[in-house]
Design an enzyme around this catalytic site. Structure first.
Site, PDB file in Angstrom:
ATOM      1  N   THR A 206       9.537  37.558 -10.666  1.00  0.00           N
ATOM      2  CA  THR A 206       9.655  36.134 -11.217  1.00  0.00           C
ATOM      3  C   THR A 206       8.405  36.116 -12.451  1.00  0.00           C
ATOM      4  OG1 THR A 206       8.952  34.924  -9.283  1.00  0.00           O
ATOM      5  CG2 THR A 206      11.268  35.037  -9.968  1.00  0.00           C
TER       6      THR A 206
ATOM      7  N   ARG B  26       6.342  38.745 -14.886  1.00  0.00           N
ATOM      8  CA  ARG B  26       6.481  39.414 -16.105  1.00  0.00           C
ATOM      9  C   ARG B  26       7.332  40.689 -16.039  1.00  0.00           C
ATOM     10  NH1 ARG B  26       5.668  35.161 -17.964  1.00  0.00           N
ATOM     11  NH2 ARG B  26       3.952  34.493 -19.120  1.00  0.00           N
TER      12      ARG B  26
ATOM     13  N   ASP C 212      14.484  38.001 -12.549  1.00  0.00           N
ATOM     14  CA  ASP C 212      14.241  36.812 -13.498  1.00  0.00           C
ATOM     15  C   ASP C 212      13.845  37.308 -14.854  1.00  0.00           C
ATOM     16  OD1 ASP C 212      14.937  34.184 -14.344  1.00  0.00           O
ATOM     17  OD2 ASP C 212      12.831  33.988 -14.502  1.00  0.00           O
TER      18      ASP C 212
ATOM     19  N   GLU D 226      12.751  42.599 -22.608  1.00  0.00           N
ATOM     20  CA  GLU D 226      13.755  41.523 -22.327  1.00  0.00           C
ATOM     21  C   GLU D 226      13.516  40.742 -23.736  1.00  0.00           C
ATOM     22  OE1 GLU D 226      12.864  38.687 -19.245  1.00  0.00           O
ATOM     23  OE2 GLU D 226      10.850  38.332 -19.972  1.00  0.00           O
TER      24      GLU D 226
ATOM     25  N   HIS E 146      15.129  34.443 -17.439  1.00  0.00           N
ATOM     26  CA  HIS E 146      13.754  33.946 -17.469  1.00  0.00           C
ATOM     27  C   HIS E 146      13.668  32.537 -17.283  1.00  0.00           C
ATOM     28  CE1 HIS E 146       9.758  35.558 -19.287  1.00  0.00           C
ATOM     29  NE2 HIS E 146       9.687  34.476 -18.449  1.00  0.00           N
TER      30      HIS E 146
ATOM     31  N   ALA F 215      13.169  31.182 -14.250  1.00  0.00           N
ATOM     32  CA  ALA F 215      12.392  30.619 -12.923  1.00  0.00           C
ATOM     33  C   ALA F 215      11.672  29.136 -13.277  1.00  0.00           C
ATOM     34  CB  ALA F 215      11.537  31.610 -12.186  1.00  0.00           C
ATOM     35  N   PHE F 216      11.140  28.937 -14.333  1.00  0.00           N
ATOM     36  CA  PHE F 216      10.378  27.905 -14.647  1.00  0.00           C
ATOM     37  C   PHE F 216      11.119  26.600 -14.942  1.00  0.00           C
ATOM     38  CE2 PHE F 216      11.817  28.876 -18.886  1.00  0.00           C
ATOM     39  CZ  PHE F 216      11.862  27.840 -19.531  1.00  0.00           C
TER      40      PHE F 216
END
Length: 432
Positions: free
Chosen positions: A334, A336, A360, A365, A397, A399-400
């Site tokens: 999760t 880079r 993630d 990407e 992407h 996760a945040f």
């Protein structure tokens, strides 16, 4: 329970900046904070609810704090609510070109940027949906600052264009800064500020969520039940209890993940270029070499920053690293994408090396992040190849992506803008 009444002294009332700072400080405590103004009620941890109180100068706020750290929370809250003195500013209103805008960005940034005057952020944000690239950098002409995210591009060629446009500040609304050419930014006198921490819990919780989804084959199970198929074939998972978790990168997020793994009853190993010995002293984890972690771990979770060049973390997980891992290992990233050599990963998946893989992020990407390609022809087959494996879960992407994290990102980014404009210290936000 601790209670107090506070009379608002700020000339603008509880406007965007104090509301954001108040919500930020409240999220640092486990106690529940309730703020009442007449019949209106707000959670102290929700900036939008605080703003809806419409507390003006002279309003009396009734604050209730209930929990194990209520005294510390009360002290922190009252310090935030103290009157804020004006500072000398570079410009009266800082103009910011905001790239890669999504609807959820506007929710918090627009609310925090609307005020003007003493103690306010005093910024004017212009939102662009396009990513920052060499082709779009000219849109920043006339702006003092740009605000960018993980999938925006700021190599030397873009920095040069931004400099010609008059940009002196790059605001990263994320922790990572590998997409910015720092050497070029320094040469052109640009300040680069980031969000060093927003919600490490959000990222760590997502890491455990997706690796457990891959481990227990949740996507496959969901689709089988939708097809009225309740057979358990193909859904066999592995207990995490009494297994070994390897945490690669023991910063804030890595520590949160270590605590989650510990809660599952796992033995936790850590690897970091700068070990935090206090984590060993409290018994959370044991630091080992990279090779030992790879060889002993049943679950490997990546939380290291992306550092290019010799001795960096680019392709931290390559073919050699995969060969050292246990058979039926679980791997989650999760952090880079380029931490993992995606071609080596695919070969490992083909060879049956992994019980479960959860990503993630993945190498290459950037073109896909936060965009809808559902009606497009396939131009890059990396995702298609990854999704062929039933033991792999891939998310976008995200996760945040929690309310608490978005709130923190907006608040810290706006603080960074204000600190720049009023020549205040940057602290951990400064990228050098």
């Amino acid at each position: 329970m601790k209670t107090t009444d506070y009379t608002v002294l700020n000339p603008l009332g509880i406007h965007a900046r104090p509301a954001a700072m108040l919500a930020q400080v409240c999220t640092n405590y486990s106690s529940q904070v309730t703020i009442r103004l007449d019949d209106a009620i707000a959670s102290g941890k929700n900036v939008l609810q605080i703003l809806k109180l419409d507390a003006i100068k002279g309003s009396v706020l009734h604050i209730e704090i209930d929990g194990p750290d209520e005294e510390e929370a009360m002290e922190g809250i009252l310090s935030v609510l103290s009157d804020m003195a004006p500072k000398n500013k570079k410009v009266e209103v800082l103009k910011i070109a905001f790239f890669g805008t999504k609807d959820y960005d506007r929710i918090f940034f627009s609310e925090l940027s609307k005020d003007r005057g003493v103690g306010a952020y005093n910024v004017d944000i212009h939102y662009f949906e396009s990513r920052l690239t060499k082709e779009t950098a000219h849109l920043a002409d006339g702006f003092e600052a740009v605000c960018i995210f993980v999938n925006d591009e700021a190599p030397r060629s873009v920095i040069e264009i931004l400099h010609k446009c008059g940009v002196n500040l790059i605001l990263l609304r994320c922790a990572g800064f590998n997409n910015v050419d720092l050497k070029a930014a320094t040469e052109y006198g640009m300040t680069v500020l980031r969000v060093p921490a927003y919600s490490p819990y959000a990222v760590a919780e997502h890491a455990m969520t997706i690796i457990q989804s891959a481990n227990r084959r949740i996507p496959k199970a969901f689709n089988k039940v939708r097809d009225n198929n309740f057979a358990l074939s193909g859904l066999l998972g592995i207990d995490l209890h009494n297994k070994v978790a390897g945490i690669m990168g023991t910063g804030r997020i890595g520590v949160c993940m270590a605590r989650i793994c510990k809660g599952y009853g796992m033995t936790v190993l850590g690897w970091d270029a700068f070990p935090n010995k206090s984590l060993e002293e409290e018994g959370l984890l044991t630091y080992v070499s990279k090779d030992e972690l790879l060889q002993k771990s049943d679950l490997i979770s990546l939380h290291a920053p992306l550092i290019m060049g010799e001795g960096g973390t680019y392709h931290l997980i390559d073919a050699n690293a995969i060969s050292q891992m246990k058979d039926n290992v679980m791997l989650v990233n999760t952090s880079r994408g380029p931490l993992i050599d995606v071609e080596a990963l695919i070969q490992g998946l083909k060879a049956g090396k992994f019980h479960a893989v959860a990503l993630d992020v993945y190498e290459g990407e950037n073109e896909n992040v936060y965009t809808d390609h559902s009606d497009d022809y396939l131009s890059d087959d990396t995702v298609a190849r990854l999704m062929m494996f039933p033991n792999l879960v891939l998310t976008s992407h995200q996760a945040f992506f929690t309310r608490e994290a978005l709130q923190a990102i907006a608040a810290v980014t706006m603080e960074n803008a204000r600190n720049y404009n009023e020549s205040l210290p940057y602290g951990a936000s400064e990228v050098k």
